[in-house]
Design a protein around this motif. Structure first.
Motif, mmCIF file in Angstrom:
data_model
loop_
_atom_site.group_PDB
_atom_site.id
_atom_site.type_symbol
_atom_site.label_atom_id
_atom_site.label_comp_id
_atom_site.label_asym_id
_atom_site.label_seq_id
_atom_site.Cartn_x
_atom_site.Cartn_y
_atom_site.Cartn_z
ATOM 1 N N GLY A 104 0.929 -1.365 0.111
ATOM 2 C CA GLY A 104 0.101 0.119 0.026
ATOM 3 C C GLY A 104 0.873 1.392 0.019
ATOM 4 O O GLY A 104 0.654 2.219 -0.792
ATOM 5 N N ALA A 108 1.230 3.940 -3.145
ATOM 6 C CA ALA A 108 1.076 5.245 -2.801
ATOM 7 C C ALA A 108 2.280 6.153 -3.138
ATOM 8 O O ALA A 108 1.980 7.341 -3.708
ATOM 9 C CB ALA A 108 0.706 5.537 -1.298
ATOM 10 N N ARG A 122 -4.651 4.880 -9.844
ATOM 11 C CA ARG A 122 -5.104 4.993 -8.499
ATOM 12 C C ARG A 122 -6.607 4.415 -8.463
ATOM 13 O O ARG A 122 -7.045 3.671 -7.678
ATOM 14 C CB ARG A 122 -5.181 6.358 -7.760
ATOM 15 N N ALA A 123 -7.375 4.797 -9.491
ATOM 16 C CA ALA A 123 -8.806 4.247 -9.489
ATOM 17 C C ALA A 123 -8.822 3.006 -9.805
ATOM 18 O O ALA A 123 -9.539 2.219 -9.305
ATOM 19 C CB ALA A 123 -9.421 5.158 -10.696
ATOM 20 N N PHE A 125 -6.598 0.422 -8.877
ATOM 21 C CA PHE A 125 -6.327 -0.348 -7.797
ATOM 22 C C PHE A 125 -7.497 -0.252 -6.744
ATOM 23 O O PHE A 125 -7.525 -1.106 -6.099
ATOM 24 C CB PHE A 125 -4.894 0.449 -7.275
ATOM 25 N N PHE A 126 -7.864 0.915 -6.667
ATOM 26 C CA PHE A 126 -9.021 1.199 -5.547
ATOM 27 C C PHE A 126 -10.348 0.335 -5.904
ATOM 28 O O PHE A 126 -11.057 0.063 -5.272
ATOM 29 C CB PHE A 126 -9.366 2.603 -5.476
ATOM 30 N N THR A 128 -10.541 -2.669 -7.122
ATOM 31 C CA THR A 128 -10.894 -4.274 -6.543
ATOM 32 C C THR A 128 -11.391 -3.978 -5.373
ATOM 33 O O THR A 128 -12.101 -4.909 -5.133
ATOM 34 C CB THR A 128 -9.672 -4.670 -6.722
ATOM 35 N N SER A 129 -11.384 -2.938 -4.396
ATOM 36 C CA SER A 129 -11.688 -2.909 -3.085
ATOM 37 C C SER A 129 -13.236 -3.067 -3.045
ATOM 38 O O SER A 129 -13.930 -3.056 -1.938
ATOM 39 C CB SER A 129 -11.132 -1.861 -2.412
ATOM 40 N N GLY A 186 -6.659 -1.438 -2.207
ATOM 41 C CA GLY A 186 -7.117 -0.203 -2.590
ATOM 42 C C GLY A 186 -7.262 0.804 -1.234
ATOM 43 O O GLY A 186 -6.925 1.999 -1.445
ATOM 44 N N LEU A 187 -7.597 0.420 0.020
ATOM 45 C CA LEU A 187 -7.846 1.081 1.069
ATOM 46 C C LEU A 187 -6.421 1.756 1.644
ATOM 47 O O LEU A 187 -6.291 2.661 2.028
ATOM 48 C CB LEU A 187 -8.845 0.279 2.244
ATOM 49 N N MET A 189 -3.711 1.947 0.269
ATOM 50 C CA MET A 189 -2.952 2.906 -0.786
ATOM 51 C C MET A 189 -3.811 4.186 -0.559
ATOM 52 O O MET A 189 -2.936 5.161 -0.558
ATOM 53 C CB MET A 189 -3.513 2.092 -2.110
ATOM 54 N N MET A 190 -5.196 4.384 -0.514
ATOM 55 C CA MET A 190 -5.508 5.649 -0.676
ATOM 56 C C MET A 190 -5.503 6.428 0.897
ATOM 57 O O MET A 190 -5.122 7.561 0.918
ATOM 58 C CB MET A 190 -7.207 5.342 -0.519
#
Length: 308
Positions: A104, A108, A122-123, A125-126, A128-129, A186-187, A189-190
């Motif tokens: 993550g 980032a 970014r979109a 990878f996120f 998948t969550s 995803g979480l 990473m964000m």
């Protein structure tokens, strides 16, 4: 010379102005009562009710139970299958939580750029969550198929024989861990992205003027600045991954030979297949204790390192 107690006396006189005591306005509690009611009804009461049920020999059919003391807990710690689920769950947490933190943070750092490509990635990878566990397991079942799966085709290119990942006692749990990291990365990473974007750019500019390289800036600026976020990600993922259930149930059914059966699946099968609700409640309380110990240990360890 100013009297140090003057402010306190002034406040006291104001509170007693007109002979009436001006204290806290308890009517304000009305703003939080709805939340407190829901919190107690959905979290606090079930917690204590579960503890009470775990001390009983509970009949699921008629909803009655006979007090059994610690008998359910004694059975649990003599149950080899349950002890195996503790080992499986702990091993799964060890495999996934560091991966969530490291991968993550790496994503980032790589995508913390104001470019269109970074925004698209970014979109991606996120995205998948937000998938359901059913979709995730269908995708990874196709990846792990031993006859025509994606990994089988990749191995065939290099001349290797197909590997039955989900049928292997040693590879089933790592296979579930890989699918879980792919699903939930995803979480973290964000969260790391949000923390990185709060670091003032002036710090990096000052470090560049001092001829500090990327590694030195990362070590002395980035890591200290995101320490709280790192603790948050680690604790949240520990709590999440201790609750492993859907992936193992849909990918391996807890097999082969209970090699990938987690605690939550044991609780589900004991309570809703075998109807032994007291025994399942006792296992739930053990899981709660393990989650609490692991989360607090991670928090205290990281906090101590940060203060040192």
């Amino acid at each position: 010379m100013t009297d140090a107690t003057a402010p306190a006396r002034t406040i006291e006189r104001a509170r007693r102005a007109g002979g009436a005591w001006i204290g806290p306005d308890w009517r304000n509690i009305g703003f939080v009562l709805p939340f407190l009611a829901v919190y107690v009804a959905l979290l606090v009461w079930p917690l204590f009710d579960g503890i009470w049920i775990s001390l009983q020999k509970f009949d699921m059919f008629d909803g009655t139970g006979a007090y059994a003391g610690l008998a359910n807990y004694k059975r649990l710690f003599a149950d080899k299958i349950f002890l195996g689920t503790i080992e499986n769950t702990a091993l799964f947490v060890v495999m996934t939580v560091p991966a969530f933190v490291v991968i993550g943070l790496g994503l980032a750092l790589a995508l913390n750029r104001p470019t269109r490509i970074a925004a698209v990635l970014r979109a991606t990878f996120f995205a998948t969550s937000v998938l359901s566990v059913t979709i995730v397991t269908i995708v990874w079942k196709m990846v792990y198929l031993p006859d025509r799966g994606l990994l089988t085709n990749i191995l065939a290119v290099f001349g290797h024989e197909p590997i039955a990942f989900l049928s292997s006692q040693t590879l089933a749990l790592p296979a579930i861990a890989i699918a879980t990291v792919w699903w939930g990365i995803g979480l973290p990473m964000m969260l790391f992205l949000a923390a990185l974007q709060q670091i003032p750019r002036e710090l990096y500019e000052a470090a560049a003027l001092d001829s500090a390289g990327r590694w030195r800036s990362f070590r002395h600026i980035t890591l200290p600045s995101i320490r709280r976020t790192t603790v948050l990600v680690a604790v949240v993922e520990i709590v999440y991954q201790f609750q492993l259930f859907g992936q193992s149930l849909l990918l391996t059914r807890g097999g082969p030979n209970n090699a990938s059966r987690p605690i939550v699946q044991f609780i589900y099968e004991t309570g809703f297949r075998d109807w032994d609700l007291g025994y399942a409640a006792a296992a739930s309380e053990v899981l709660f204790g393990l989650m609490l110990i692991a989360a607090m240990a991670q928090y205290l360890l990281t906090r101590r390192r940060g203060e040192g």
